[in-house]
Design an enzyme around this catalytic site. Structure first.
Site, PDB file in Angstrom:
ATOM      1  N   ASP A 176      23.470   8.033  21.256  1.00 47.73           N
ATOM      2  CA  ASP A 176      23.679   7.090  20.160  1.00 47.73           C
ATOM      3  C   ASP A 176      22.615   5.987  20.137  1.00 47.73           C
ATOM      4  O   ASP A 176      22.209   5.496  21.179  1.00 47.73           O
ATOM      5  CB  ASP A 176      25.077   6.463  20.393  1.00 47.73           C
ATOM      6  CG  ASP A 176      25.585   5.736  19.177  1.00 47.73           C
ATOM      7  OD1 ASP A 176      24.822   5.579  18.220  1.00 47.73           O
ATOM      8  OD2 ASP A 176      26.756   5.322  19.205  1.00 47.73           O
ATOM      9  N   LYS A 191      24.150  17.018  20.057  1.00 46.75           N
ATOM     10  CA  LYS A 191      25.488  16.568  20.456  1.00 46.75           C
ATOM     11  C   LYS A 191      26.130  15.985  19.206  1.00 46.75           C
ATOM     12  O   LYS A 191      25.664  14.979  18.675  1.00 46.75           O
ATOM     13  CB  LYS A 191      25.374  15.519  21.554  1.00 46.75           C
ATOM     14  CG  LYS A 191      26.711  14.932  21.992  1.00 46.75           C
ATOM     15  CD  LYS A 191      26.490  13.998  23.179  1.00 46.75           C
ATOM     16  CE  LYS A 191      27.764  13.257  23.561  1.00 46.75           C
ATOM     17  NZ  LYS A 191      27.493  12.230  24.589  1.00 46.75           N
ATOM     18  N   TRP A 192      27.190  16.638  18.740  1.00 52.39           N
ATOM     19  CA  TRP A 192      27.866  16.250  17.490  1.00 52.39           C
ATOM     20  C   TRP A 192      29.125  15.485  17.877  1.00 52.39           C
ATOM     21  O   TRP A 192      30.103  16.070  18.306  1.00 52.39           O
ATOM     22  CB  TRP A 192      28.201  17.510  16.705  1.00 52.39           C
ATOM     23  CG  TRP A 192      28.935  17.356  15.413  1.00 52.39           C
ATOM     24  CD1 TRP A 192      30.002  16.552  15.140  1.00 52.39           C
ATOM     25  CD2 TRP A 192      28.665  18.055  14.195  1.00 52.39           C
ATOM     26  NE1 TRP A 192      30.416  16.697  13.852  1.00 52.39           N
ATOM     27  CE2 TRP A 192      29.611  17.624  13.240  1.00 52.39           C
ATOM     28  CE3 TRP A 192      27.737  19.017  13.823  1.00 52.39           C
ATOM     29  CZ2 TRP A 192      29.650  18.124  11.946  1.00 52.39           C
ATOM     30  CZ3 TRP A 192      27.773  19.523  12.523  1.00 52.39           C
ATOM     31  CH2 TRP A 192      28.711  19.072  11.601  1.00 52.39           C
ATOM     32  N   ASP A 193      29.060  14.176  17.702  1.00 54.45           N
ATOM     33  CA  ASP A 193      30.144  13.306  18.157  1.00 54.45           C
ATOM     34  C   ASP A 193      31.094  12.988  17.002  1.00 54.45           C
ATOM     35  O   ASP A 193      30.787  13.228  15.820  1.00 54.45           O
ATOM     36  CB  ASP A 193      29.510  12.016  18.716  1.00 54.45           C
ATOM     37  CG  ASP A 193      30.388  11.286  19.706  1.00 54.45           C
ATOM     38  OD1 ASP A 193      31.582  11.634  19.822  1.00 54.45           O
ATOM     39  OD2 ASP A 193      29.878  10.356  20.353  1.00 54.45           O
ATOM     40  N   MET A 194      32.247  12.434  17.305  1.00 53.25           N
ATOM     41  CA  MET A 194      33.238  12.041  16.284  1.00 53.25           C
ATOM     42  C   MET A 194      34.170  11.031  16.952  1.00 53.25           C
ATOM     43  O   MET A 194      34.985  11.394  17.765  1.00 53.25           O
ATOM     44  CB  MET A 194      33.991  13.305  15.854  1.00 53.25           C
ATOM     45  CG  MET A 194      34.800  13.197  14.603  1.00 53.25           C
ATOM     46  SD  MET A 194      36.379  12.430  14.874  1.00 53.25           S
ATOM     47  CE  MET A 194      37.280  13.677  15.741  1.00 53.25           C
ATOM     48  N   ASN A 195      33.975   9.748  16.609  1.00 55.37           N
ATOM     49  CA  ASN A 195      34.550   8.694  17.442  1.00 55.37           C
ATOM     50  C   ASN A 195      35.746   7.945  16.870  1.00 55.37           C
ATOM     51  O   ASN A 195      36.098   6.882  17.394  1.00 55.37           O
ATOM     52  CB  ASN A 195      33.466   7.688  17.826  1.00 55.37           C
ATOM     53  CG  ASN A 195      32.570   8.253  18.914  1.00 55.37           C
ATOM     54  OD1 ASN A 195      33.031   8.611  19.979  1.00 55.37           O
ATOM     55  ND2 ASN A 195      31.295   8.371  18.616  1.00 55.37           N
ATOM     56  N   TRP A 226      42.433   9.215  25.652  1.00 55.86           N
ATOM     57  CA  TRP A 226      41.005   9.068  25.894  1.00 55.86           C
ATOM     58  C   TRP A 226      40.807   8.853  27.407  1.00 55.86           C
ATOM     59  O   TRP A 226      41.539   8.080  28.030  1.00 55.86           O
ATOM     60  CB  TRP A 226      40.454   7.858  25.116  1.00 55.86           C
ATOM     61  CG  TRP A 226      39.014   7.617  25.444  1.00 55.86           C
ATOM     62  CD1 TRP A 226      37.940   8.157  24.806  1.00 55.86           C
ATOM     63  CD2 TRP A 226      38.492   6.819  26.514  1.00 55.86           C
ATOM     64  NE1 TRP A 226      36.778   7.756  25.419  1.00 55.86           N
ATOM     65  CE2 TRP A 226      37.090   6.923  26.482  1.00 55.86           C
ATOM     66  CE3 TRP A 226      39.075   6.035  27.510  1.00 55.86           C
ATOM     67  CZ2 TRP A 226      36.258   6.275  27.382  1.00 55.86           C
ATOM     68  CZ3 TRP A 226      38.246   5.383  28.423  1.00 55.86           C
ATOM     69  CH2 TRP A 226      36.847   5.498  28.346  1.00 55.86           C
ATOM     70  N   ARG A 246      36.302   1.593  15.822  1.00 56.28           N
ATOM     71  CA  ARG A 246      34.934   1.384  16.328  1.00 56.28           C
ATOM     72  C   ARG A 246      34.013   0.891  15.218  1.00 56.28           C
ATOM     73  O   ARG A 246      32.878   1.274  15.134  1.00 56.28           O
ATOM     74  CB  ARG A 246      34.392   2.682  16.924  1.00 56.28           C
ATOM     75  CG  ARG A 246      33.444   2.461  18.071  1.00 56.28           C
ATOM     76  CD  ARG A 246      32.709   3.753  18.420  1.00 56.28           C
ATOM     77  NE  ARG A 246      31.917   3.566  19.624  1.00 56.28           N
ATOM     78  CZ  ARG A 246      30.800   4.218  19.889  1.00 56.28           C
ATOM     79  NH1 ARG A 246      30.339   5.119  19.062  1.00 56.28           N
ATOM     80  NH2 ARG A 246      30.146   3.993  21.000  1.00 56.28           N
ATOM     81  N   ASP A 276      34.970  11.459  28.237  1.00 59.96           N
ATOM     82  CA  ASP A 276      34.107  10.322  28.563  1.00 59.96           C
ATOM     83  C   ASP A 276      34.349   9.853  29.985  1.00 59.96           C
ATOM     84  O   ASP A 276      33.610   9.013  30.497  1.00 59.96           O
ATOM     85  CB  ASP A 276      34.386   9.153  27.612  1.00 59.96           C
ATOM     86  CG  ASP A 276      33.549   9.258  26.345  1.00 59.96           C
ATOM     87  OD1 ASP A 276      32.598  10.058  26.321  1.00 59.96           O
ATOM     88  OD2 ASP A 276      33.853   8.534  25.374  1.00 59.96           O
ATOM     89  N   CYS A 303      31.776  16.970  20.506  1.00 58.43           N
ATOM     90  CA  CYS A 303      32.224  15.801  21.260  1.00 58.43           C
ATOM     91  C   CYS A 303      33.095  14.992  20.319  1.00 58.43           C
ATOM     92  O   CYS A 303      32.866  14.997  19.110  1.00 58.43           O
ATOM     93  CB  CYS A 303      30.988  15.001  21.680  1.00 58.43           C
ATOM     94  SG  CYS A 303      31.349  13.410  22.437  1.00 58.43           S
TER      95      CYS A 303
HETATM   96  C1  DGJ Z   1      31.358   8.873  22.601  1.00 60.10           C
HETATM   97  C2  DGJ Z   1      30.829   9.985  23.443  1.00 60.10           C
HETATM   98  O1  DGJ Z   1      31.862  10.659  24.071  1.00 60.10           O
HETATM   99  C3  DGJ Z   1      29.834   9.422  24.428  1.00 60.10           C
HETATM  100  O2  DGJ Z   1      29.378  10.420  25.287  1.00 60.10           O
HETATM  101  C4  DGJ Z   1      28.698   8.795  23.678  1.00 60.10           C
HETATM  102  O3  DGJ Z   1      28.014   9.784  22.964  1.00 60.10           O
HETATM  103  C5  DGJ Z   1      29.228   7.726  22.734  1.00 60.10           C
HETATM  104  N1  DGJ Z   1      30.277   8.225  21.904  1.00 60.10           N
HETATM  105  C6  DGJ Z   1      28.116   7.172  21.873  1.00 60.10           C
HETATM  106  O4  DGJ Z   1      28.570   6.359  20.903  1.00 60.10           O
END
Ligand code: DGJ
Length: 743
Positions: free
Chosen positions: A368, A477-481, A200, A444, A549, A527
């Site tokens: 977010d 923006k389709w995120d996946m954390n 990351w 998270r 990020d 993302c």
């Molecule tokens: C991770 C993304 O990479 C960021 O740009 C942002 O959208 C955060 N998540 C929001 O939780």
């Protein structure tokens, strides 16, 4: 016809102006690999390339023959354990526990065009980029399982697209435990292995090591292609540079668990493979069903790594990215995440948007925190309706105000995840990926939804589609954390649990596809906590991706530079953020932050309501300049003029397709006192054009003379510090931007 079958020799020759690929049916009916490289004439028989001689410690296929062994021959899609001891391309486990098979040539067909893969991303042919496909069928007589090896060759690309389909025509269920998308045996091992690895915040840094005997691999077991490794790999000759020499590369058009490996055997044959990671993979192939592998791409160049990269860039822009945004210049955006994080009100967002409009920004993205009961990362994920505490007028109300300002409006989602504290999980606890009677790990404070279950996909589609429709959303923006853990689906029986990782990713693709089709004008940006799922699979659904990020300009030189080996500039979200940088604490000039972000899809991610008039004026000028040349920045031919591992002074160049405009970014990572004289040769220009050179400086443009393309290519452009103005003007993290325009 770019695919020839020579019936006597049973050889297939795929070719275009650039490359040739030769396959031959071997004497035992299996497929041999003869050649992939620069174009050769179409000749009928290359039998001499199949070298079969007696070798010690070798087992042989026939009872009375000491020559034919699968260990000796180079193969196309090899099995394990029937005289070859290397890692196989596939493994089929049968009801009696055996994994021995004997797939032999049954027939072939040549198809004009390129069939699409159901449910999977893949490159496609078109009238401007025609392709021809060869399908070779092999059958295992005992089980009546067939494998169809598919090869597509485009008329204008050195890249060959491959995939494999397993079809069970028999009566018993078999289990596929390995099904690579591509396997190729290269005849020597004189290569360096280039992988793109990191973590990351520092994704896809190139790592170069000599190829050595035995196995070397990169993979992911995280359920996503990952920050740590990338399903893209180069094998280059040791002497190959950015501008010259031979190299191969493979790329998997897939976003889940993968394995890419090279195995060098005792005779210096290099077996290169890429596909779904066999670890934790077991697919029940019941009678009458098929299994389709993802697509893999293999590329060849004899003109250096820039040429190799440009082949991928072209193929992805022309034949992978789809829809309204293909070939379209991408909007300059402002994203509120690093400006506000979770601490925003509608008023604050509008203030940012108003300022953005004044600066020439075109798209406002709300990140977010806008939905459910989301106030921090612990709550609300999964509840895709606006949070009235934050947005009294809902998304539609906010979107309307943003649209009235003359900006496009974009919205953040993380469709694949949920917090425990959400209506979604309270109502459907069985919709989470989880192993019965075992603790669930969190990342998270969130959990992964089971997208292997069709009703989960339906539920998400309905909710998200409503928001997109109500707000007339222009960008998602389709995120996946987080990555997957305790992988198990409550909706599938015990013997199908080895399918869940793959079924999950098929579910992600299905949701993407449904949303794309319902909202064809929306620009999707993928993302995954930055660049944790930056792969060719995603580009089929989302034409651009958030690269990392970490938006520190200097770290981005490594990240965007590394990413550029396999992916086009149009796919890379690149934002200017605050200094000191929030990830690395580094202070860099706004000019450099802009110059680095120019080489991608430019955006801003900082609180522009808190900046000085001088900074705002600089941003305005930056955006103006970018807009003037953005089709070149996003779609031009990109050259890394500094080689792998040279980190002190980096030069990037983009050249427009018509060669009339070129832009050079010259980045000084560390300053050097009383620096050497430097001239930089500029490739890619037309020798007889005369180019006017301007340097874009924060204080304005400076004329740097005019030269022919040949002069610039041979004598070079003077970029010495002295030419920047005063010799003491440069600092660490200093950068320069030169525009070369044909007169
Ligand atoms: C991770 C993304 O990479 C960021 O740009 C942002 O959208 C955060 N998540 C929001 O939780």
């Amino acid at each position: 016809m770019p695919i020839q079958y020579h019936i006597q020799s049973q050889e297939f020759h795929l070719y275009n102006d650039q490359v040739s690929y030769l396959i031959r049916v071997l004497e035992n009916g299996q497929l041999g690999h003869l050649y992939y490289g620069a174009r050769i004439p179409d000749e009928a028989d290359h039998g001499y390339l199949v070298e079969n001689t007696y070798r010690p410690m070798t087992t042989y296929v026939s009872p009375d023959d000491y020559s034919f062994s699968l260990s000796n021959v180079q193969q196309e899609y090899p099995p394990y354990g029937t005289s070859d001891y290397r890692h196989p391309a596939y493994e089929v486990k049968q009801a009696n526990g055996s994994t021995v098979t004997n797939f032999t040539f049954e027939g072939y067909q040549i198809i004009n065009g390129k069939p699409q893969l159901t449910g999977l991303p893949a490159t496609y042919a078109s009238s401007s980029h025609p392709a021809t496909t060869l399908e070779i069928a092999l059958v295992d007589q005992l089980t009546q399982v067939k494998m169809i090896l598919s090869y597509s060759i485009f008329s204008d690309s050195p890249i060959i697209a491959r995939n494999v389909r397993f079809e069970n025509h028999g009566k018993e269920t078999v289990t596929l435990t390995t099904a690579q998308s591509l396997s190729v045996d290269l005849p020597d091992a004189d290569y360096e292995w280039v992988q793109f690895s990191g973590a990351w915040g520092r994704e896809r840094h190139p790592h170069v090591t000599p190829l050595r005997p035995g196995l070397q691999a990169v993979d992911s077991l995280r359920g996503a292609s990952s920050h740590m490794q990338n399903p893209f790999l180069i094998l280059k000759r040791p002497q190959t540079t950015e501008m010259s020499g031979e190299a191969y590369a493979v790329s998997l058009v897939y976003s889940g668990n993968f394995l890419a490996q090279a195995e060098v055997n005792e005779y210096d044959v290099t077996r290169l493979q890429i596909g779904i990671n066999p670890f934790h993979f077991a697919w029940q192939l019941t009678p009458g069903t098929n299994f389709q592998t993802p697509e893999a791409l293999i590329a060849y160049t004899e003109k250096g790594l820039n040429d190799l990269s440009q082949s991928f860039h072209r193929l992805y822009n022309d034949c992978l990215v789809r829809g309204a945004w293909q070939h379209q210049v991408r909007p300059v955006l402002i994203n509120n995440w690093e400006a506000t994080y979770f601490d925003f009100t509608e008023e604050k967002l509008i203030a940012i948007a108003k300022q953005a409009k004044k600066l020439g920004i075109e798209l406002f993205v709300l990140d977010d925190g806008w939905f459910g009961e989301r106030m921090t990362e612990t709550d609300g994920l999964g509840d895709w309706w606006p949070n009235p505490k934050r947005l009294p007028n809902g998304i539609a109300g906010l979107a309307n105000q943003i649209h009235q300002l003359g900006l496009k409006f974009g919205l953040w989602f993380e469709p694949e995840m949920a917090n425990r504290n959400s209506k979604l999980v309270r109502q459907h606890p069985d919709w989470l990926i989880q192993t019965p009677n075992r603790p669930q790990s969190q990342g998270r404070r969130q959990y992964v939804l089971d997208l292997a279950q069709p009703e989960v996909i339906d539920y998400l589609f309905d909710l998200i589609a409503k928001v997109l429709h109500d707000g007339q959303i222009d960008y998602v923006k389709w995120d996946m954390n987080r990555n997957m853990s305790e992988v198990y689906s409550l909706a599938y029986p015990a013997n199908q649990q080895g399918e869940i990782f793959h079924r999950y990713i098929l579910g992600v693709y299905q949701l993407y596809e449904r949303l794309r089709q319902a909202f064809p004008k929306i620009l999707f940006e993928s993302c995954a906590s930055g660049g944790g799922r930056f792969d060719a699979g995603m580009l089929y659904y989302a034409p651009q991706a958030w690269t990392s990020d970490d938006s520190d300009a200097i770290e981005r030189l490594a990240i965007q530079g590394g990413t550029s080996y396999g992916y086009p500039l149009s796919s890379m979200g690149a934002h200017v953020s605050v200094t000191p940088n929030e990830q690395v604490g580094r202070l860099t000039p706004l000019n450099t932050r802009g110059n680095v972000a120019y080489f991608g899809d430019l955006g801003y991610e900082l609180d522009i309501t808190q900046m000085t008039p001088a900074e705002l004026a600089q941003i305005k000028a930056q955006i103006e300049e970018y807009k003037r040349y953005r089709s070149v920045f996003q779609y031009g031919n990109f050259y890394r003029l500094t080689g792998l591992g040279q980190a002190k002074l980096i030069n990037w160049l983009v050249v427009s397709q018509d060669q009339r405009i070129a832009i050079l970014g010259n980045f000084k990572v560390l300053n050097d006192v009383n620096a050497p004289y430097r001239r930089l040769r500029i490739p890619g220009l037309k020798a007889d054009f005369r180019y006017h050179v301007t340097e874009v400086k924060p204080a304005g443009k400076v004329n740097r003379g005019s030269f022919t393309g040949q002069e610039l290519a041979r004598l070079g452009l003077v970029i010495s510090d002295a030419s920047a103005g005063q010799t003491n003007e440069t600092t660490d993290f200093y950068s320069r931007c030169f525009i070369l325009e044909a007169e």
